[in-house]
Design a protein around this motif. Sequence first.
Motif, short mmCIF file in Angstrom:
data_model
loop_
_atom_site.label_atom_id
_atom_site.label_comp_id
_atom_site.label_asym_id
_atom_site.label_seq_id
_atom_site.Cartn_x
_atom_site.Cartn_y
_atom_site.Cartn_z
N PRO A 132 0.81 -1.23 0.00
CA PRO A 132 0.00 0.00 0.00
C PRO A 132 0.84 1.28 0.00
O PRO A 132 0.41 2.29 -0.56
N LEU A 133 2.02 1.23 0.58
CA LEU A 133 2.84 2.44 0.64
C LEU A 133 3.34 2.83 -0.74
O LEU A 133 3.44 4.02 -1.09
N ALA A 134 3.64 1.83 -1.56
CA ALA A 134 4.14 2.12 -2.91
C ALA A 134 3.02 2.53 -3.86
O ALA A 134 3.27 2.92 -4.99
N ASN A 135 1.80 2.44 -3.39
CA ASN A 135 0.64 2.70 -4.25
C ASN A 135 0.33 4.20 -4.31
O ASN A 135 -0.58 4.70 -3.67
N THR A 136 1.11 4.92 -5.13
CA THR A 136 0.90 6.38 -5.23
C THR A 136 -0.20 6.71 -6.23
O THR A 136 -0.61 7.86 -6.32
N ALA A 137 -0.70 5.69 -6.96
CA ALA A 137 -1.82 5.93 -7.88
C ALA A 137 -3.11 6.14 -7.10
O ALA A 137 -4.11 6.61 -7.66
N LEU A 138 -3.11 5.79 -5.83
CA LEU A 138 -4.28 5.96 -4.94
C LEU A 138 -5.50 5.22 -5.48
O LEU A 138 -6.64 5.67 -5.37
N ALA A 141 -12.78 11.26 6.11
CA ALA A 141 -12.19 12.33 5.30
C ALA A 141 -10.68 12.14 5.25
O ALA A 141 -10.04 12.02 6.30
N VAL A 142 -10.13 12.06 4.05
CA VAL A 142 -8.68 11.89 3.90
C VAL A 142 -8.11 12.96 2.97
O VAL A 142 -8.79 13.44 2.07
N ASP A 143 -6.85 13.32 3.23
CA ASP A 143 -6.24 14.38 2.44
C ASP A 143 -5.69 13.89 1.10
O ASP A 143 -5.46 14.66 0.19
N PHE A 144 -5.44 12.58 1.00
CA PHE A 144 -4.94 12.01 -0.26
C PHE A 144 -6.09 11.31 -0.95
O PHE A 144 -6.50 10.21 -0.56
N PHE A 145 -6.63 11.91 -1.97
CA PHE A 145 -7.78 11.31 -2.66
C PHE A 145 -7.83 11.83 -4.08
O PHE A 145 -7.68 13.02 -4.33
#
Length: 855
Positions: free
Chosen positions: A97-103, A251-255
């Motif tokens: 999950p950490l490497a998953n920058t595509a979100l 609520a999340v800031d990375f979306f």
Amino acid sequence: SVKRLSDYQPPGFTIDSTDLTFELDATHTVVTAVLELRRLDPQLTELSLDGQQLQLLSLHYNDKLLAANEFDCTSQQLRLKVTEDTFRLTIRTQINPLANTALEGLYYANGSFCSQCEAEGFRRITYYLDRPDVLSVFRTTIIADTAHYPYLLSNGNKVEQRKLDNGQTLVCWQDPFPKPSYLFALVAGDFDLLRGDYQTRSGRMVALDFFVEKGQGGKAAFALDALKRSMRWDEQRFGLEYDLDTYMVVAVDFFNMGAMENKGLNVFNSKYVLVSEDTATDTDFFNVESIIGHEYFHNWTGNRVTCRDWFQLSLKEGLTVFRDQEFSRDMGSATVNRIHAVQVIRTAQFAEDASPMAHPIRPQQVMEMNNFYTVTVYDKGAEVIRMLHTLLGEAGFQAGMRLYFERHDGQAVTCDDFVQAMQDANHYDLSAFRLWYQQSGTPELTMQRHYEPQQQRLTLRLNQRTAATADQPDKAALVLPVRYQLLDESGNKSGLFVMQEHNETLVFDGVSAQALPVMLEDFSAPVRLKHDYSEQELLRIAMEASNGFARWDALQSCWMLWLDQAMHQNNDFRLPDAFFELYQQLLKLPLDDKALTAELLKVPEYHVFAENFQQIPVDAILSAIHSFRQQISQRLAPELKACYQQHSVVAVEYNEMNVGIRALKNRCLDYLALHGQPAETLLLQQYNSASNMTDKLAVLSACLHSAHPAFFGLMQQFATEWQHDVLVLDKWFSLHAAQPSAQVFEQITLLCQHPKFSWQNPNRVRAVFHAFAMQNPGQFHRMDGRGYQLLTDTLLKLDPINPQVSARLVTPLLSWQRFDLERQALMKAALHRLSAQPGISDDLYEKVSKALANE
Ligand code: ARG
Ligand code: ZN
């Protein structure tokens, strides 16, 4: 590879139950999926599951561990031979999950785990039939470190929670409603929890839980209230009630986008949950309420009845946008809400129709589904639903909705099923209407008037024509509901004319020579209207029409006439006296609807003007806007000042009246800032005394629009004040990126080095680059190509990190054909640079290759 609607095949297998266990770890999460499968098509001997970026640890068929030669595992699929009609698969996979920058899928950001599965993200969690027509009952077990992740959330009801002896906690969730994989969600982390409750009309008590970043709990109160209003509204207007005991919002800031309607567990971009008067503008409050409503309304239009395949996306999105727009109209100024919705169609949606990405609201082919969460599918889709509502009336529409749920609750269906329910419930033939789902492009509706004095007869000749689009050469006539009002001394007549053919006439008898038909009232069909009104007639509508939308719309047409004149007179053009009289009147005696008054007092933005041209004259538009604003600020200075003063004291609370007053006051301020030095006191005074973000930001943007020297000092002050709050900082990033001078390039370099900037965070990236490409047309479209180059450099850097975000940001480059030859060459060069990039994502490739297709 391209997928086509015409290739749709029903699934050969289904999954009756899905039991997932997550052993969470930022870099080594292990997922165990126990799937009970059932063969639907007895002919089939092979099962193929979707999967992406998964590491397969083990695979059991019933109780038997399969050896590597007993199945076939590629980067996209897991295939195996099947002999029985029902069987169990136990699949263990490992993900990072950490490497998953595509979100997309399960990702780890900001110290929490979060998932986003729509459209095809679930296949990044485990091997699955990752398609919306496979509905399964989910049970989800989450195991994670208790100290770091005190909250472990998934869909449905919590059925078990216990501490394990190794410092971990196990929580188990059971969702009673069968659902497709795209509605699955998992969140794990530490949050502030704001709790509320709601009693449904039939007496069910629902716990409402908002999970937000630590320390931000206070900023979720408005969203919680908005949720209660949404729940009440859907009961009252649509007779629809919530169906679970808890409703959770995280609520999340990375979306990647606004929010996601996962069953019982919505995930939101934090900017659409967290608001307080001192950090958020009235627009932010509006957006929170509307998106909270949107995701809630999806529980019925999306979750209880979902899509058969992704080509049907508008089935849930068009309908749910229509529902959220109706909700917003009931919560605030109905007229201004309609104006804003229409602006979206006339700018972004018409632009999409004119672009290489043109598609109908039900696309026919798709390479990357994420590219089709578009203004066409969403907003034009909502206009198509609105036309059905106009044709059938509220009662007929609601009868159609009831039949739709009666027939299809618990199913995955098509847009045709929806229209059929509307048709059958009303015995109204909608066969011709269905073309709206197939045909792309913007219809042009031309109106010509003929008056015969002897007969006192007014004849309107209507013609419709849709130009070819990039995806479709031939177009047919559409069903157009045309609402009209006839302004006449003897009294106004209004009605609905349903146009079906290319050419039709509409006759009014017993009307005077002065009678004025106002067509397409409230934008009753998503078309471009070409009329033959004179400036005088338009101003008459702007002053006399009882319908606020019609008044605004007539003024919009005036602005187009004036732009045209300004372009032909090298800016010697002066706005007519009658116009100033109208503005003077509005400033002296604003309408009851102050927000509407503020809209009427606005010179259209660049994009509004631009969409009226096939070849966009960037510089001419910008200089005309500048000249219009100058003329207004000079000629009406006393009235602007007086109106500003009269409305300068407003209570801070977000409500329709206060929002309207602030909008009006800040519209005046925006003109007054053009007075240069003499305006400085006023600007500083409002900035320093403002008790809310709307008024503070209004000062900054007024300074920006007028190139006022106070801008930089105030921006510095603002940065020091708000460096701790990323959502506020995003506004500051955007203001800098919209600054209309060449300095913006150095400024953007600095912004990207800001400690709070992150290439991994879509909100930050959009704050800078969406603002630059969309709100800074002068610098973006520079003749030396520097603007295009900056965007291209950015996309090349961003695409490997997050393809969804890069593919959204590329949009302004796709429309290269709409500019002069010099700019065309520069934009094409930029697109070629992108397409030459090795390893470019499917997302970006689909758009860039279409844009370069008929070069
Ligand atoms: N269904 C969500 C909504 O409209 C949006 C999901 C967008 N997904 C995407 N891949 N772009 O509420
Ligand atoms: Zn939606």
